[in-house]
Design a protein around this motif. Structure first.
Motif, PDB file in Angstrom:
ATOM      1  N   GLY A 180       0.810  -1.213   0.000  1.00 41.57           N
ATOM      2  CA  GLY A 180       0.000   0.000   0.000  1.00 41.57           C
ATOM      3  C   GLY A 180       0.844   1.264   0.000  1.00 41.57           C
ATOM      4  O   GLY A 180       0.526   2.241  -0.684  1.00 41.57           O
ATOM      5  N   ASN A 181       1.896   1.281   0.789  1.00 40.30           N
ATOM      6  CA  ASN A 181       2.736   2.475   0.799  1.00 40.30           C
ATOM      7  C   ASN A 181       3.269   2.778  -0.594  1.00 40.30           C
ATOM      8  O   ASN A 181       3.163   3.891  -1.092  1.00 40.30           O
ATOM      9  N   MET A 182       3.833   1.772  -1.239  1.00 40.53           N
ATOM     10  CA  MET A 182       4.404   1.988  -2.562  1.00 40.53           C
ATOM     11  C   MET A 182       3.316   2.311  -3.583  1.00 40.53           C
ATOM     12  O   MET A 182       3.542   3.082  -4.514  1.00 40.53           O
ATOM     13  N   ALA A 183       2.140   1.743  -3.413  1.00 40.05           N
ATOM     14  CA  ALA A 183       1.042   2.041  -4.341  1.00 40.05           C
ATOM     15  C   ALA A 183       0.657   3.513  -4.226  1.00 40.05           C
ATOM     16  O   ALA A 183       0.432   4.198  -5.234  1.00 40.05           O
ATOM     17  N   ASN A 184       0.609   4.014  -2.987  1.00 40.08           N
ATOM     18  CA  ASN A 184       0.289   5.426  -2.786  1.00 40.08           C
ATOM     19  C   ASN A 184       1.415   6.325  -3.294  1.00 40.08           C
ATOM     20  O   ASN A 184       1.171   7.332  -3.957  1.00 40.08           O
ATOM     21  N   LEU A 185       2.660   5.977  -2.989  1.00 42.16           N
ATOM     22  CA  LEU A 185       3.788   6.805  -3.423  1.00 42.16           C
ATOM     23  C   LEU A 185       3.855   6.873  -4.953  1.00 42.16           C
ATOM     24  O   LEU A 185       4.115   7.928  -5.533  1.00 42.16           O
ATOM     25  N   THR A 243       0.324   7.109   7.416  1.00 43.95           N
ATOM     26  CA  THR A 243       1.619   7.815   7.452  1.00 43.95           C
ATOM     27  C   THR A 243       2.365   7.871   6.120  1.00 43.95           C
ATOM     28  O   THR A 243       3.347   8.586   6.016  1.00 43.95           O
ATOM     29  N   TRP A 244       1.921   7.135   5.117  1.00 46.92           N
ATOM     30  CA  TRP A 244       2.655   7.200   3.839  1.00 46.92           C
ATOM     31  C   TRP A 244       2.744   8.628   3.338  1.00 46.92           C
ATOM     32  O   TRP A 244       3.711   8.997   2.668  1.00 46.92           O
ATOM     33  N   ILE A 245       1.735   9.450   3.661  1.00 50.91           N
ATOM     34  CA  ILE A 245       1.699  10.811   3.129  1.00 50.91           C
ATOM     35  C   ILE A 245       2.875  11.634   3.657  1.00 50.91           C
ATOM     36  O   ILE A 245       3.435  12.474   2.944  1.00 50.91           O
ATOM     37  N   GLY A 303      -8.338  11.125  -0.650  1.00 52.46           N
ATOM     38  CA  GLY A 303      -9.456  10.567   0.105  1.00 52.46           C
ATOM     39  C   GLY A 303      -9.078   9.176   0.580  1.00 52.46           C
ATOM     40  O   GLY A 303      -8.308   8.487  -0.081  1.00 52.46           O
ATOM     41  N   THR A 304      -9.601   8.788   1.721  1.00 48.02           N
ATOM     42  CA  THR A 304      -9.302   7.462   2.237  1.00 48.02           C
ATOM     43  C   THR A 304     -10.543   6.584   2.138  1.00 48.02           C
ATOM     44  O   THR A 304     -11.623   6.978   2.560  1.00 48.02           O
ATOM     45  N   ALA A 305     -10.365   5.398   1.554  1.00 55.01           N
ATOM     46  CA  ALA A 305     -11.482   4.457   1.432  1.00 55.01           C
ATOM     47  C   ALA A 305     -11.236   3.309   2.410  1.00 55.01           C
ATOM     48  O   ALA A 305     -10.742   2.248   2.034  1.00 55.01           O
ATOM     49  N   ASP A 348     -10.272   3.929   6.535  1.00 54.27           N
ATOM     50  CA  ASP A 348      -9.085   4.420   7.252  1.00 54.27           C
ATOM     51  C   ASP A 348      -8.541   3.320   8.148  1.00 54.27           C
ATOM     52  O   ASP A 348      -9.268   2.439   8.608  1.00 54.27           O
ATOM     53  N   VAL A 349      -7.237   3.407   8.362  1.00 50.47           N
ATOM     54  CA  VAL A 349      -6.508   2.297   8.954  1.00 50.47           C
ATOM     55  C   VAL A 349      -6.913   2.028  10.409  1.00 50.47           C
ATOM     56  O   VAL A 349      -6.881   0.896  10.875  1.00 50.47           O
ATOM     57  N   SER A 350      -7.390   3.064  11.111  1.00 58.07           N
ATOM     58  CA  SER A 350      -7.776   2.851  12.510  1.00 58.07           C
ATOM     59  C   SER A 350      -9.160   2.244  12.654  1.00 58.07           C
ATOM     60  O   SER A 350      -9.350   1.275  13.374  1.00 58.07           O
ATOM     61  N   GLY A 374      -7.165   3.330  -1.056  1.00 57.80           N
ATOM     62  CA  GLY A 374      -8.075   2.237  -0.731  1.00 57.80           C
ATOM     63  C   GLY A 374      -7.337   0.991  -0.278  1.00 57.80           C
ATOM     64  O   GLY A 374      -7.841  -0.125  -0.426  1.00 57.80           O
ATOM     65  N   ALA A 375      -6.132   1.194   0.276  1.00 55.36           N
ATOM     66  CA  ALA A 375      -5.258   0.052   0.587  1.00 55.36           C
ATOM     67  C   ALA A 375      -5.982  -1.000   1.415  1.00 55.36           C
ATOM     68  O   ALA A 375      -5.875  -2.191   1.153  1.00 55.36           O
ATOM     69  N   TYR A 376      -6.733  -0.533   2.406  1.00 52.82           N
ATOM     70  CA  TYR A 376      -7.483  -1.505   3.191  1.00 52.82           C
ATOM     71  C   TYR A 376      -8.862  -1.775   2.596  1.00 52.82           C
ATOM     72  O   TYR A 376      -9.200  -2.905   2.266  1.00 52.82           O
TER      73      TYR A 376
HETATM   74  C1  LIG Z   1      -2.125  -0.696   5.155  1.00 53.91           C
HETATM   75  C2  LIG Z   1      -2.362   0.662   4.644  1.00 53.91           C
HETATM   76  C3  LIG Z   1      -1.346   1.378   4.010  1.00 53.91           C
HETATM   77  C4  LIG Z   1       0.058   0.817   3.878  1.00 53.91           C
HETATM   78  O1  LIG Z   1       0.055  -0.368   3.138  1.00 53.91           O
HETATM   79  P1  LIG Z   1       1.267  -1.415   3.234  1.00 53.91           P
HETATM   80  O2  LIG Z   1       0.821  -2.545   2.387  1.00 53.91           O
HETATM   81  O3  LIG Z   1       1.405  -1.751   4.667  1.00 53.91           O
HETATM   82  O4  LIG Z   1       2.474  -0.709   2.707  1.00 53.91           O
HETATM   83  C5  LIG Z   1      -1.660   2.625   3.508  1.00 53.91           C
HETATM   84  N1  LIG Z   1      -2.896   3.147   3.648  1.00 53.91           N
HETATM   85  C6  LIG Z   1      -3.907   2.482   4.258  1.00 53.91           C
HETATM   86  C7  LIG Z   1      -5.265   3.096   4.362  1.00 53.91           C
HETATM   87  C8  LIG Z   1      -3.661   1.211   4.774  1.00 53.91           C
HETATM   88  O5  LIG Z   1      -4.655   0.548   5.383  1.00 53.91           O
END
Ligand SMILES: *Cc1c(COP(=O)(O)O)cnc(C)c1O
Length: 490
Positions: free
Chosen positions: A151-156, A193-195, A244-246, A248-250, A275-277
């Motif tokens: 997800g981090n690399m996908a966002n970056l 935190t990727w941002i 936008g977050t689809a 959120d991680v918490s 939308g990582a999660y």
């Molecule tokens: C997990 C997550 C990330 C980071 O993804 P990784 O696969 O751990 O690098 C980024 N954004 C959201 C919303 C996530 O849930």
């Protein structure tokens, strides 16, 4: 076939077969016995360092069979298993067994998916995988993209494409320090935190991030977002992107994507969705409404190694107009004779992202998508969400627990110790109690949850991206948590 040379690295076919079969046997046994093992042995780092010892790098080689057995034993006896039915921590899923075998096949052939000519069928499989992922979440299959490590690399990867698109291609040459107006990006306080890494690594600095407050439902506050953009514009800033977050991680909340998309359109900003999660839930009809507006996104990050149950690592960047990836990442050095191939249709993935040599991550995603089918995923995701709801309901009904939130497949709750005088327990006491409880749970191996701070309350957080977790597990998890909570508070 093996090499004609006598080299210490090769394995003769019979040896490879024998060791390989026994390795597969060990993995099958592990998968079959996982639920009877602790989720984690909870051993200290020092203990593990002693176990490995501090011998220097070996000068000479060693027997492969012994080495493989030793590695199997170490991994099975001293690992945390995110494939365990009672592992509900962070957002790490059970790996699909077929994905395990797919990784073996990918390594066996070892295509380098940086250039089409080096990975003819693998490149085409990756392209098909990306088209299927776009279809899966309900956006146009014409989105292009690339598989990345997570997800981090996908966002970056998407972030830089958005930056190039909105800051202008000339900034690739001049760099950002030449710009008169500082670039600015917008996201809610709940953004991952990727941002921070993106703003820092790509030379904008973290001051370029406007952390927009969230409303009562924990979604980005659209009024504050628009006001902040206007203020930055009139101060001579250069807004380029809203995130936008689809999911959120918490807590799993999905932002108002339609609202963000409209603001991006109005101010000509790049619209990125993390939308990582949560984004796979868009394939479930009764959850789809939460993701309306996703189809307007310029870029989307998703993460097959989360809710699509791919073994680590697999993330994916989707971009509405893939030319933005080429604009950002393509260059043509004279030592690469990679072109568009025999019929003009070859795509060279090194031009679409950060990596040059690339492994074949797509294979496991592609195979498991076909094993399960869209409907199979729809049903598994729906069940995960139902189990999270059950956990919330059971916590809500239990006199010693307080249910706090439930969105998608994330539930937060805390232990409140009903037999103690609630008037004497401040929120601070409860925070300390739940911190201690989390520590205890994470090390004893009966169940693994993580934490979140919700409305100032330190909470236990369960994220169910686990096709092995059953209703019975959820009921047992409640009992385990209450028993451990009691032990700590008496
Ligand atoms: C997990 C997550 C990330 C980071 O993804 P990784 O696969 O751990 O690098 C980024 N954004 C959201 C919303 C996530 O849930």
């Amino acid at each position: 076939m093996s090499s004609q040379r006598e080299v210490p690295i090769d394995l003769h076919a019979e040896e490879f077969r024998k060791i390989g079969y026994s390795l597969v046997d060990s993995i099958a046994d592990l998968l079959n016995s996982m639920e009877t093992r602790p989720v984690t042995p909870g051993e200290s780092p020092r203990h593990l360092q002693e176990l490995l010892g501090n011998a220097p790098l070996p000068e000479n080689g060693s027997n492969v069979e012994d080495l493989v057995q030793k590695s199997i034993d170490l991994m099975i006896d001293h690992s945390l298993f995110n494939g365990h039915p009672k592992f509900l921590g962070y957002i790490t899923s059970s790996p699909a067994p077929l994905g395990i075998l797919a990784d073996l096949l990918a390594a066996g052939v070892n295509p380098n998916v940086g250039g089409h000519i080096l990975s003819p069928i693998a490149t085409e499989i990756e392209k098909q995988t990306i088209r299927w992922l776009a279809e899966f979440i309900g956006v146009s299959p014409d989105y292009g993209g690339i598989l990345v490590s997570g997800g981090n690399m996908a966002n970056l990867t998407a972030f830089v494409a958005g930056r190039t698109a909105k800051a202008g291609k000339e900034s690739k040459k001049t760099g950002l320090s030449q710009k008169d107006n500082p670039l600015i990006v917008y996201c809610s306080k709940a953004t991952h935190t990727w941002i921070d890494k993106a703003a820092d690594l790509f030379g904008m600095g973290t001051n370029a991030i406007r952390w927009i407050a969230t409303d009562d439902s924990n979604r980005i506050d659209l009024d504050i977002l628009e006001e902040t953009i206007k203020k930055d514009l009139s101060a001579g800033g250069h807004p380029i992107m809203v995130i936008g977050t689809a999911g959120d991680v918490s807590t799993g909340v999905v932002d108002d994507l339609k609202g963000i998309g409209a603001i991006c359109e109005k101010y000509d900003l790049w619209f990125h969705v993390d939308g990582a999660y949560g984004i796979p839930a868009a394939t479930v009809p009764e959850l789809k409404h939460q993701f309306v507006g996703i189809e307007k996104a310029d870029s989307i990050a998703m993460d097959p190694h989360k809710w699509l149950y791919s073994p680590l690592e697999a993330g994916c960047t989707l971009v509405k107009d893939p030319k933005h990836l080429l604009d950002t990442y393509s260059s043509h050095p004279e030592y690469y004779k990679f072109d568009t191939g025999l019929d003009g249709f070859a795509q060279n993935y090194y031009e679409y992202g950060f990596q040059n040599s690339r492994g074949f991550r797509a294979l496991k995603v592609w195979m498991v998508l076909q094993q399960v089918g869209r409907i199979g995923y729809e049903n598994m995701i729906r069940e995960d969400v139902k189990l999270a709801q059950l956990l919330y309901d059971l916590a809500d009904q239990h006199p010693e627990l307080e249910a706090i939130s439930h969105h998608l497949s994330i539930t937060t709750f805390r232990y409140v110790a009903a037999d103690l005088d609630p008037d004497k327990l401040s929120d601070e006491d409860l925070n300390d109690l739940n911190k201690a409880l989390l520590n205890k749970l994470q090390n004893t191996g009966e169940v693994f949850v993580s934490n979140a701070v919700v409305q100032g309350k330190y909470s236990l957080r369960a994220c169910i991206v686990n096709f092995r977790t059953s209703e019975q597990d959820i009921r047992e998890i409640i009992e385990i948590i209450v028993r451990n909570g009691r032990e700590l508070s008496t």
